[in-house]
Design an enzyme around this catalytic site. Structure first.
Site, PDB file in Angstrom:
ATOM      1  N   ASN A 277       0.885  -1.315  -0.013  1.00  0.00           N
ATOM      2  CA  ASN A 277      -0.034  -0.039  -0.040  1.00  0.00           C
ATOM      3  C   ASN A 277       0.977   1.342   0.041  1.00  0.00           C
ATOM      4  OD1 ASN A 277      -2.580   1.488   0.627  1.00  0.00           O
ATOM      5  ND2 ASN A 277      -1.643   1.957   2.346  1.00  0.00           N
ATOM      6  N   ASP A 372       1.767   6.873  -0.681  1.00  0.00           N
ATOM      7  CA  ASP A 372       0.497   5.745  -1.120  1.00  0.00           C
ATOM      8  C   ASP A 372       0.735   5.504  -2.451  1.00  0.00           C
ATOM      9  OD1 ASP A 372      -2.073   4.543   0.277  1.00  0.00           O
ATOM     10  OD2 ASP A 372      -2.720   5.140  -1.658  1.00  0.00           O
ATOM     11  N   ASP A 402      -0.347  -6.466   4.822  1.00  0.00           N
ATOM     12  CA  ASP A 402      -1.030  -5.111   5.705  1.00  0.00           C
ATOM     13  C   ASP A 402      -1.796  -4.349   4.906  1.00  0.00           C
ATOM     14  OD1 ASP A 402      -0.692  -3.231   8.043  1.00  0.00           O
ATOM     15  OD2 ASP A 402       0.307  -1.946   6.556  1.00  0.00           O
ATOM     16  N   HIS A 406      -6.985  -0.804   1.952  1.00  0.00           N
ATOM     17  CA  HIS A 406      -6.634   0.637   1.352  1.00  0.00           C
ATOM     18  C   HIS A 406      -5.962   0.469   0.176  1.00  0.00           C
ATOM     19  CE1 HIS A 406      -7.315   2.455   5.366  1.00  0.00           C
ATOM     20  NE2 HIS A 406      -6.649   1.172   6.012  1.00  0.00           N
ATOM     21  N   GLU A 435      -4.838  -8.161   6.116  1.00  0.00           N
ATOM     22  CA  GLU A 435      -5.599  -7.290   7.369  1.00  0.00           C
ATOM     23  C   GLU A 435      -6.630  -6.359   6.743  1.00  0.00           C
ATOM     24  OE1 GLU A 435      -3.986  -3.577  10.191  1.00  0.00           O
ATOM     25  OE2 GLU A 435      -3.554  -3.655   8.201  1.00  0.00           O
TER      26      GLU A 435
END
Length: 823
Positions: A277, A372, A402, A406, A435
């Site tokens: 991410n 990002d 992780d 997102h 996650e």
């Protein structure tokens, strides 16, 4: 597996579906019902000699049956059609999907009966269903989907676990803590733990019953970020600057390779925590301080390609070239380098400012200043696939991923395919879990339905079990497990979910349980861990919890060092037993929580039914402290009964098991045995704040010999739409269930096919007397007729079958009330 044909429910069914709202149908004056009725539509040329939409055609007239419902029978060729029912051969009197035409779609030649009820003005289609067992049904029987390996995880933050090599404490950056990030007196800086320390404590970890070690991200991090009161170090591993090297504070790539070899030699696997991410904060924006800036929406400032043409990254088929100067809301400038070098291209990032944690910013915004990555760009798929394939070849056994929610769905579809294809050659048992920080199964399930992820972390389990351990009634646990069937797919299920009680972000289990103010935190923490090891899923022990670490909150307040701490805030924290943590090493194998975890883990590993068996609820209540469930091993066909009690006094519960007239021998938490009655009922007493486990001395009972599948009621398979993690994700889910009648165990495989198609497609296999799966009909057009098939096999190999039908998005159930009145 051979099957005995025991019972079938033959007959026919209206096109049916889940109990969801059906389309509203237009009402007309009752006088029109006396004019005679006909089917008119784009199918007339296919089923008669009339042209399409010929309202005067007499060949498609309907006849009235004995129940007062009008019918027209036809054989539809494959195709998509629309139709209405007209009265008096005039479109002025017509009925369909409300005022619109009624759609219908089939994949091949299909016998259909169009129906119209003049009393209710309902328009629909009836088709015969297959109710008898055939050899092809045997081929539809599948074992429950399984992606996980039945692991018991130990989740360790390497910097906080054990310091085996003091020479790497500063990572080679010098003695200045603002350069090296090393300051063991500060909870936000490196403390000194490393790979060497982990290697020295592998036997301690294995003693807990651990089969897999999950490490926080181990890659090279930016040592220090932030300023003033917000300054801290990258000890946690989430500020990556080099995806190809182990962080020098932790050791070297070769030391990591040796850790993997040492763990494997002890029968333990090693899982890496990885990130796609974001990177460390190494991009700043012109006119802004540092890498943080207010989020700018795509509506306020759309992305532009290098020539200045606006575009949406999530909707382009060919990704355009972009300009750092003109394509983004902010002009990005690189302030530090990343490895691999391709990631230094600032146009491979979203560059929209910090996420607000709402709407589109969840996937497009910087993660508190962390850069990002624009994962919509296919280049990033290739970059991260290449990076992590090399680590797979290093010998590790899986990834915890992780910040999954997102990142856009399309990235996960493509990236997981690359990883899974590589795993087939390098390690077929390689397992990935992500996650998705959300307790709702509806939010987590799409990541396993629509991508190649093996599972997601079970945040719902965390909330339910810590809540129950803190004193909530047993119904709260049952309510959570009632959503497990949302996670069933042909290849995976709820049993694959890594379950946990606390972590490095939200805080420790003891801290959350202590918040209930019961005054018996350690006993309740032990109860929660017992539940985690006796319930479905792959349990995860967060390092230090086994030593009674409690902490004072989440994030840095839940990341204590296992070795003697020099951080005053940690030294002065309470443990779960009420004593102070102090400054000393904490690796005692006689610590109460450690001993209890080791004991229940040993029981779990000794009994396949407890480790990998299906979980079926037996008892819950609004006001009882007892929750009871069965674990069933599909090979042994034996039943384990587990009951837990969250009260401070002994508690009893009476409930039905699935093995009548059986003696259940106590295996854990009790002695002797209990006996089930002819109807399967037992009475179980559970000690205070504890758990008991019993095993039946007989094989499971045979099934009841009947099955009823839903949908078969004639309602529409209605689409539902929701937004997940800032992405417009249409969830068109249809529940498909069966009722086996009695409290008996069986495995039921659900399949579907488009009407007229010869090919069945598996939806998944569920266990228990009321199995259910969900069908994602997102890509199936409205009006498509879908046939469902349920094939159930009980403990004695007896097979029951049933079929049902649905119509995607449209009610096709004319005459339903009349038919069911005559059953």
């Amino acid at each position: 597996m051979k099957h005995k044909i025991f019972h079938t429910r033959a007959g026919a069914s209206f096109v049916g579906a889940c109990a969801l709202a059906a389309s509203a149908l237009a009402s007309i004056p009752a006088s029109a019902a006396d004019s005679g009725f006909a089917v008119v539509g784009s199918l007339q040329n296919e089923v008669s000699g009339c042209r399409d939409w010929d309202e005067k055609c007499t060949q498609t007239e309907m006849t009235r049956n004995s129940r007062g419902v009008y019918e027209y029978k036809a054989i539809l060729p494959a195709g998509k059609y629309e139709y209405k029912i007209v009265g008096g051969h005039s479109m002025d009197n017509s009925w369909g999907n409300g005022s619109a035409n009624m759609p219908i779609s089939v994949a091949g030649r299909t016998k259909v009966t169009f129906r119209f009820d003049p009393r209710t003005h309902k328009v629909g289609v009836w088709i015969p269903t297959k109710g008898r067992f055939s050899p092809e049904d045997g081929r539809l029987v599948k074992a429950p989907g399984k992606r996980g390996n039945g692991e018991s995880f130990y989740f360790v933050m390497t910097d906080r676990f054990a310091n085996g090599d003091t020479s790497n404490d500063t990572g080679g950056y010098g003695s200045d803590r603002m350069a090296s990030g090393f300051d063991p007196t500060h909870k936000g800086f490196y403390q000194g733990g490393d790979i060497a320390g982990l290697r020295s404590k592998l036997d301690y970890i294995k003693g807990l019953g651990t089969t897999a070690i999950w490490l926080t991200p181990s890659f090279k991090n930016r040592p220090v970020q932030g300023s003033g009161a917000n300054v801290s170090a990258g000890y946690h591993g989430y500020w990556i600057t080099d995806f190809t090297q182990i962080d020098p504070h932790l050791g070297t790539n070769e030391e990591l390779a040796q850790l993997v070899r040492d763990a494997h030699a002890r029968g333990m696997k090693v899982y890496f925590d990885i990130i796609v991410n974001h990177t460390a904060d190494l991009i700043s924006y012109e006119g802004q301080q540092g890498g943080s800036a207010p989020y700018v929406t795509k509506e306020q400032s759309p992305y532009k390609d290098a020539s200045g043409t606006p575009f949406d990254p999530s909707k382009v088929s060919t990704f355009p070239e972009m300009s750092a100067q003109t394509s983004f809301p902010y002009v990005p400038k690189r302030t530090g380098k990343v490895v691999p070098d391709e990631l230094n291209d600032v146009t491979l990032y979203h560059n929209r400012g910090d996420s607000t944690w709402n709407g589109e910013s969840v996937t497009y915004g910087d993660f508190v200043g962390l850069d990002d990555v624009m994962t919509e760009n296919p280049k990033t798929v290739r970059i991260f696939a290449d990076v992590y394939k090399k680590w797979m070849d290093f010998g590790i056994d899986g990834f915890r991923i992780d910040t999954v929610k997102h990142v856009d769905f399309e990235f996960w579809k493509k990236w997981t395919k690359e990883i899974n294809d590589h795993a087939k050659k390098s390690n077929p048992k390689f397992f990935t879990f992500g996650e998705v920080y959300d307790g709702a199964a509806t939010a987590r399930a799409p990541y396993t339905w629509r991508t190649g992820l093996g599972a997601t972390l079970d945040f719902g389990f965390q909330e339910a079990v810590t809540g129950y351990a803190a004193g909530k009634p047993s119904k709260s646990v049952g309510d959570f497990f009632a959503t497990d069937d949302m996670l069933t797919t042909p290849t995976s299920g709820a049993a694959d979910q890594p379950t946990f009680l606390g972590n490095h972000d939200m805080g420790r289990a003891s801290y959350m349980i202590a918040g209930a103010g019961k005054g018996d935190t350690q006993a309740r923490t032990i109860l929660a861990h017992k539940m985690m090891f006796l319930m479905r899923g792959q349990p995860v022990v967060y390092y230090g919890d086994e030593q009674g670490f409690m902490g004072t909150g989440g994030d840095q307040d839940s990341r204590q060092s296992m070795f003697a701490s020099k951080t005053a805030e940690y030294v002065n924290q309470p443990l779960a037993d009420g004593t102070q943590m102090g400054s000393k090493d904490r690796y005692s194998t006689s610590a109460p929580i450690y001993k209890e975890i080791a004991s229940v883990a040993k029981l779990r590993h000794a009994h396949p039914g407890l480790e990998n068996g299906a979980q079926i609820e037996l008892y819950r209540s609004d006001d009882s402290p007892v929750y009871a469930f069965a674990r069933v091993d599909r090979k042994q066909k034996s039943e384990y009964v587990v009951a837990v009690n969250n009260s401070k006094t002994p508690a009893k519960a009476r409930f039905k098991t699935m093995t009548p007239k059986s003696a259940y021998k106590a295996l854990y938490g009790a002695s002797g045995s209990v006996r089930s009655a002819r109807n399967g009922e037992v009475t179980v007493e559970v000690p205070p704040l504890s758990a008991v486990v019993y095993k039946a001395d007989k094989k499971l009972a045979k099934g009841s010999g009947s099955i009823a599948v839903t949908p078969d009621s004639g309602q529409a398979l209605v689409r539902t739409t929701s937004t997940l993690a800032g992405q417009d994700v249409t969830q068109s889910l249809v529940p498909v269930s069966a009722d086996l009648g009695a409290n008996r165990w069986a495995e039921t495989t659900f399949s579907y096919r488009i009407a007229g198609s010869p090919k069945w497609r598996i939806l998944g296999t569920a266990s228990g007397p009321k199995p259910r799966v969900f069908h994602d009909v997102t890509d199936i057009p409205d009006g498509t007729l879908v046939e469902y098939r349920a094939v159930s096999v009980d403990a004695k190999g007896r097979t029951t079958v049933d079929s049902g039908f649905g119509s995607v998005g449209v009610d096709q159930s004319a005459g339903q009330a009349a038919r069911h009145a005559r059953k």
